[in-house]
Design a protein around this motif. Structure first.
Motif, PDB file in Angstrom:
ATOM      1  N   ALA A  33       0.870  -1.177   0.000  1.00 17.31           N
ATOM      2  CA  ALA A  33       0.000   0.000   0.000  1.00 17.31           C
ATOM      3  C   ALA A  33       0.902   1.221   0.000  1.00 17.31           C
ATOM      4  O   ALA A  33       1.765   1.367   0.876  1.00 17.31           O
ATOM      5  CB  ALA A  33      -0.910  -0.001   1.223  1.00 17.31           C
ATOM      6  N   VAL A  34       0.730   2.081  -0.991  1.00 21.83           N
ATOM      7  CA  VAL A  34       1.546   3.279  -1.096  1.00 21.83           C
ATOM      8  C   VAL A  34       0.742   4.450  -0.556  1.00 21.83           C
ATOM      9  O   VAL A  34      -0.373   4.698  -1.018  1.00 21.83           O
ATOM     10  CB  VAL A  34       1.979   3.541  -2.551  1.00 21.83           C
ATOM     11  N   PHE A  35       1.306   5.135   0.401  1.00 24.17           N
ATOM     12  CA  PHE A  35       0.782   6.304   1.098  1.00 24.17           C
ATOM     13  C   PHE A  35      -0.131   5.891   2.256  1.00 24.17           C
ATOM     14  O   PHE A  35      -1.110   5.157   2.067  1.00 24.17           O
ATOM     15  CB  PHE A  35       0.030   7.283   0.194  1.00 24.17           C
ATOM     16  N   ALA A  36       0.198   6.366   3.433  1.00 24.00           N
ATOM     17  CA  ALA A  36      -0.611   6.117   4.626  1.00 24.00           C
ATOM     18  C   ALA A  36      -1.948   6.839   4.452  1.00 24.00           C
ATOM     19  O   ALA A  36      -1.989   8.020   4.142  1.00 24.00           O
ATOM     20  CB  ALA A  36       0.109   6.606   5.880  1.00 24.00           C
ATOM     21  N   SER A  37      -3.020   6.103   4.610  1.00 25.69           N
ATOM     22  CA  SER A  37      -4.370   6.648   4.480  1.00 25.69           C
ATOM     23  C   SER A  37      -5.301   5.699   5.221  1.00 25.69           C
ATOM     24  O   SER A  37      -4.913   4.566   5.535  1.00 25.69           O
ATOM     25  CB  SER A  37      -4.784   6.739   3.006  1.00 25.69           C
ATOM     26  N   PRO A  38      -6.530   6.119   5.487  1.00 22.27           N
ATOM     27  CA  PRO A  38      -7.471   5.188   6.110  1.00 22.27           C
ATOM     28  C   PRO A  38      -7.679   3.919   5.285  1.00 22.27           C
ATOM     29  O   PRO A  38      -7.764   2.823   5.838  1.00 22.27           O
ATOM     30  CB  PRO A  38      -8.766   6.011   6.218  1.00 22.27           C
ATOM     31  N   VAL A  39      -7.714   4.026   3.960  1.00 23.87           N
ATOM     32  CA  VAL A  39      -7.880   2.836   3.129  1.00 23.87           C
ATOM     33  C   VAL A  39      -6.652   1.940   3.254  1.00 23.87           C
ATOM     34  O   VAL A  39      -6.780   0.719   3.382  1.00 23.87           O
ATOM     35  CB  VAL A  39      -8.152   3.205   1.657  1.00 23.87           C
ATOM     36  N   ALA A  40      -5.462   2.527   3.249  1.00 23.69           N
ATOM     37  CA  ALA A  40      -4.233   1.735   3.399  1.00 23.69           C
ATOM     38  C   ALA A  40      -4.247   0.973   4.714  1.00 23.69           C
ATOM     39  O   ALA A  40      -3.839  -0.189   4.771  1.00 23.69           O
ATOM     40  CB  ALA A  40      -3.003   2.632   3.312  1.00 23.69           C
ATOM     41  N   HIS A  41      -4.731   1.617   5.766  1.00 26.93           N
ATOM     42  CA  HIS A  41      -4.805   0.959   7.072  1.00 26.93           C
ATOM     43  C   HIS A  41      -5.642  -0.327   6.987  1.00 26.93           C
ATOM     44  O   HIS A  41      -5.225  -1.377   7.467  1.00 26.93           O
ATOM     45  CB  HIS A  41      -5.394   1.927   8.101  1.00 26.93           C
ATOM     46  N   PHE A  42      -6.807  -0.249   6.353  1.00 27.85           N
ATOM     47  CA  PHE A  42      -7.668  -1.427   6.228  1.00 27.85           C
ATOM     48  C   PHE A  42      -7.110  -2.437   5.231  1.00 27.85           C
ATOM     49  O   PHE A  42      -7.260  -3.646   5.427  1.00 27.85           O
ATOM     50  CB  PHE A  42      -9.095  -1.032   5.856  1.00 27.85           C
ATOM     51  N   GLY A  62       5.850  10.845   9.541  1.00 31.30           N
ATOM     52  CA  GLY A  62       4.888  11.424  10.469  1.00 31.30           C
ATOM     53  C   GLY A  62       3.447  11.068  10.153  1.00 31.30           C
ATOM     54  O   GLY A  62       2.569  11.212  11.004  1.00 31.30           O
ATOM     55  N   ARG A  63       3.172  10.589   8.964  1.00 31.34           N
ATOM     56  CA  ARG A  63       1.814  10.183   8.575  1.00 31.34           C
ATOM     57  C   ARG A  63       1.483   8.756   9.005  1.00 31.34           C
ATOM     58  O   ARG A  63       0.343   8.339   8.936  1.00 31.34           O
ATOM     59  CB  ARG A  63       1.642  10.285   7.064  1.00 31.34           C
ATOM     60  N   VAL A  64       2.487   7.993   9.413  1.00 33.18           N
ATOM     61  CA  VAL A  64       2.297   6.590   9.771  1.00 33.18           C
ATOM     62  C   VAL A  64       1.852   6.495  11.229  1.00 33.18           C
ATOM     63  O   VAL A  64       2.479   7.066  12.108  1.00 33.18           O
ATOM     64  CB  VAL A  64       3.605   5.793   9.553  1.00 33.18           C
ATOM     65  N   THR A  65       0.772   5.748  11.461  1.00 33.77           N
ATOM     66  CA  THR A  65       0.258   5.591  12.824  1.00 33.77           C
ATOM     67  C   THR A  65       1.062   4.541  13.584  1.00 33.77           C
ATOM     68  O   THR A  65       1.754   3.715  12.990  1.00 33.77           O
ATOM     69  CB  THR A  65      -1.225   5.163  12.822  1.00 33.77           C
ATOM     70  N   ASN A  66       0.944   4.574  14.908  1.00 30.15           N
ATOM     71  CA  ASN A  66       1.593   3.555  15.733  1.00 30.15           C
ATOM     72  C   ASN A  66       1.075   2.166  15.389  1.00 30.15           C
ATOM     73  O   ASN A  66       1.839   1.202  15.371  1.00 30.15           O
ATOM     74  CB  ASN A  66       1.373   3.844  17.218  1.00 30.15           C
ATOM     75  N   ASP A  67      -0.231   2.053  15.122  1.00 32.14           N
ATOM     76  CA  ASP A  67      -0.806   0.751  14.743  1.00 32.14           C
ATOM     77  C   ASP A  67      -0.169   0.232  13.459  1.00 32.14           C
ATOM     78  O   ASP A  67       0.156  -0.947  13.351  1.00 32.14           O
ATOM     79  CB  ASP A  67      -2.322   0.852  14.536  1.00 32.14           C
ATOM     80  N   GLU A  68      -0.011   1.101  12.469  1.00 30.07           N
ATOM     81  CA  GLU A  68       0.586   0.682  11.202  1.00 30.07           C
ATOM     82  C   GLU A  68       2.036   0.248  11.404  1.00 30.07           C
ATOM     83  O   GLU A  68       2.470  -0.747  10.826  1.00 30.07           O
ATOM     84  CB  GLU A  68       0.479   1.799  10.161  1.00 30.07           C
ATOM     85  N   ASN A  69       2.768   0.987  12.247  1.00 30.05           N
ATOM     86  CA  ASN A  69       4.151   0.599  12.552  1.00 30.05           C
ATOM     87  C   ASN A  69       4.206  -0.782  13.187  1.00 30.05           C
ATOM     88  O   ASN A  69       5.128  -1.553  12.929  1.00 30.05           O
ATOM     89  CB  ASN A  69       4.806   1.614  13.480  1.00 30.05           C
ATOM     90  N   ALA A  70       3.213  -1.086  14.016  1.00 31.22           N
ATOM     91  CA  ALA A  70       3.199  -2.372  14.717  1.00 31.22           C
ATOM     92  C   ALA A  70       2.704  -3.516  13.837  1.00 31.22           C
ATOM     93  O   ALA A  70       3.098  -4.656  14.031  1.00 31.22           O
ATOM     94  CB  ALA A  70       2.328  -2.274  15.967  1.00 31.22           C
ATOM     95  N   THR A  72       2.800  -3.851  10.284  1.00 31.44           N
ATOM     96  CA  THR A  72       3.365  -4.136   8.964  1.00 31.44           C
ATOM     97  C   THR A  72       4.753  -3.562   8.826  1.00 31.44           C
ATOM     98  O   THR A  72       5.206  -2.788   9.658  1.00 31.44           O
ATOM     99  CB  THR A  72       2.437  -3.582   7.860  1.00 31.44           C
ATOM    100  N   THR A  73       5.408  -3.907   7.754  1.00 29.54           N
ATOM    101  CA  THR A  73       6.683  -3.295   7.392  1.00 29.54           C
ATOM    102  C   THR A  73       6.380  -1.913   6.840  1.00 29.54           C
ATOM    103  O   THR A  73       5.501  -1.762   5.987  1.00 29.54           O
ATOM    104  CB  THR A  73       7.388  -4.138   6.310  1.00 29.54           C
ATOM    105  N   VAL A  74       7.098  -0.905   7.309  1.00 25.93           N
ATOM    106  CA  VAL A  74       6.907   0.456   6.818  1.00 25.93           C
ATOM    107  C   VAL A  74       8.217   0.913   6.173  1.00 25.93           C
ATOM    108  O   VAL A  74       9.280   0.834   6.794  1.00 25.93           O
ATOM    109  CB  VAL A  74       6.498   1.421   7.947  1.00 25.93           C
ATOM    110  N   LEU A  75       8.119   1.366   4.931  1.00 25.04           N
ATOM    111  CA  LEU A  75       9.278   1.864   4.182  1.00 25.04           C
ATOM    112  C   LEU A  75       8.992   3.278   3.704  1.00 25.04           C
ATOM    113  O   LEU A  75       7.829   3.667   3.553  1.00 25.04           O
ATOM    114  CB  LEU A  75       9.549   0.974   2.964  1.00 25.04           C
ATOM    115  N   THR A  76      10.039   4.042   3.425  1.00 23.97           N
ATOM    116  CA  THR A  76       9.856   5.394   2.890  1.00 23.97           C
ATOM    117  C   THR A  76       9.917   5.414   1.360  1.00 23.97           C
ATOM    118  O   THR A  76       9.607   6.434   0.754  1.00 23.97           O
ATOM    119  CB  THR A  76      10.913   6.355   3.457  1.00 23.97           C
ATOM    120  N   ALA A  77      10.316   4.312   0.745  1.00 24.68           N
ATOM    121  CA  ALA A  77      10.370   4.199  -0.714  1.00 24.68           C
ATOM    122  C   ALA A  77      10.079   2.754  -1.094  1.00 24.68           C
ATOM    123  O   ALA A  77      10.193   1.852  -0.263  1.00 24.68           O
ATOM    124  CB  ALA A  77      11.753   4.609  -1.218  1.00 24.68           C
TER     125      ALA A  77
END
Length: 179
Positions: A33-42, A62-70, A72-77
């Motif tokens: 999922a590219v770009f943190a958004s409510p849809v990306a979260h689901f 700064g757009r990534v939530t704590n839940d998302e960090n916990a 999934t893998t979060v990358l900047t690119a």
């Protein structure tokens, strides 16, 4: 009373592979999922439940939530290499870096690339990709709208429609109620 094996699988009481449902135990699949958004979260939440390895790509940490960090893998690119069993979904068509991320996704060995957006409006990705010199045949690989037409309105519904569309596409099915 004899239990139908198909019903047993659906109720978690049977072995899906033994009954010929190899796709019920999915091969390694990746959902980006590219770009943190409510849809990306689901997409990440439900995608994991469907057996996807999930990744969120968000250049602005700064757009990534704590839940998302916990969760999934979060990358900047986007990673420099992705296997051919990866589905990439861009979840925000208003971001200025939209074209760059789509161009980079199209350059990778991905199975499917899509971007959220209403079919009633021209997609901003078209001009962004043309300005970056992306070939028309590559631009045509970008799916828009994404997901099945179920009248989705909420982020959770959009994620469900999107994932259902990916499952249908992966299984060579049209989606919908016609069998």
């Amino acid at each position: 009373m004899e239990i139908d094996p198909n019903c047993a699988v659906a109720h978690g009481q049977g072995d899906a592979i033994a009954h010929g449902y190899e796709s019920a135990t999915p091969e390694t699949r990746t959902l980006v999922a590219v770009f943190a958004s409510p849809v990306a979260h689901f997409l990440i939440r439900y995608g994991r439940d469907l057996g996807y390895h999930t990744t969120l790509v968000e250049p602005e940490r700064g757009r990534v939530t704590n839940d998302e960090n916990a969760e999934t893998t979060v990358l900047t690119a986007l990673p420099p290499s992705i296997d051919g069993d990866t589905d990439v979904i861009v979840t925000d068509h208003h971001r200025p870096e939209l074209g760059v991320f789509l161009r980079d996704a199209l350059a990778l060995d991905v199975r499917w690339v899509g971007i959220m957006g209403s079919p009633r409006h021209p997609g901003p990705h078209l001009s962004a990709l043309k300005e970056l010199g992306v070939a028309d045949e590559d631009i045509a690989r970008v799916h828009r709208p994404i997901g099945l037409n179920i009248g989705s309105r909420t982020p959770a519904e959009i994620a469900i429609a999107t994932l259902a569309g990916l499952i249908a596409d992966r299984n060579g099915k049209p989606g919908g109620f016609d069998f």
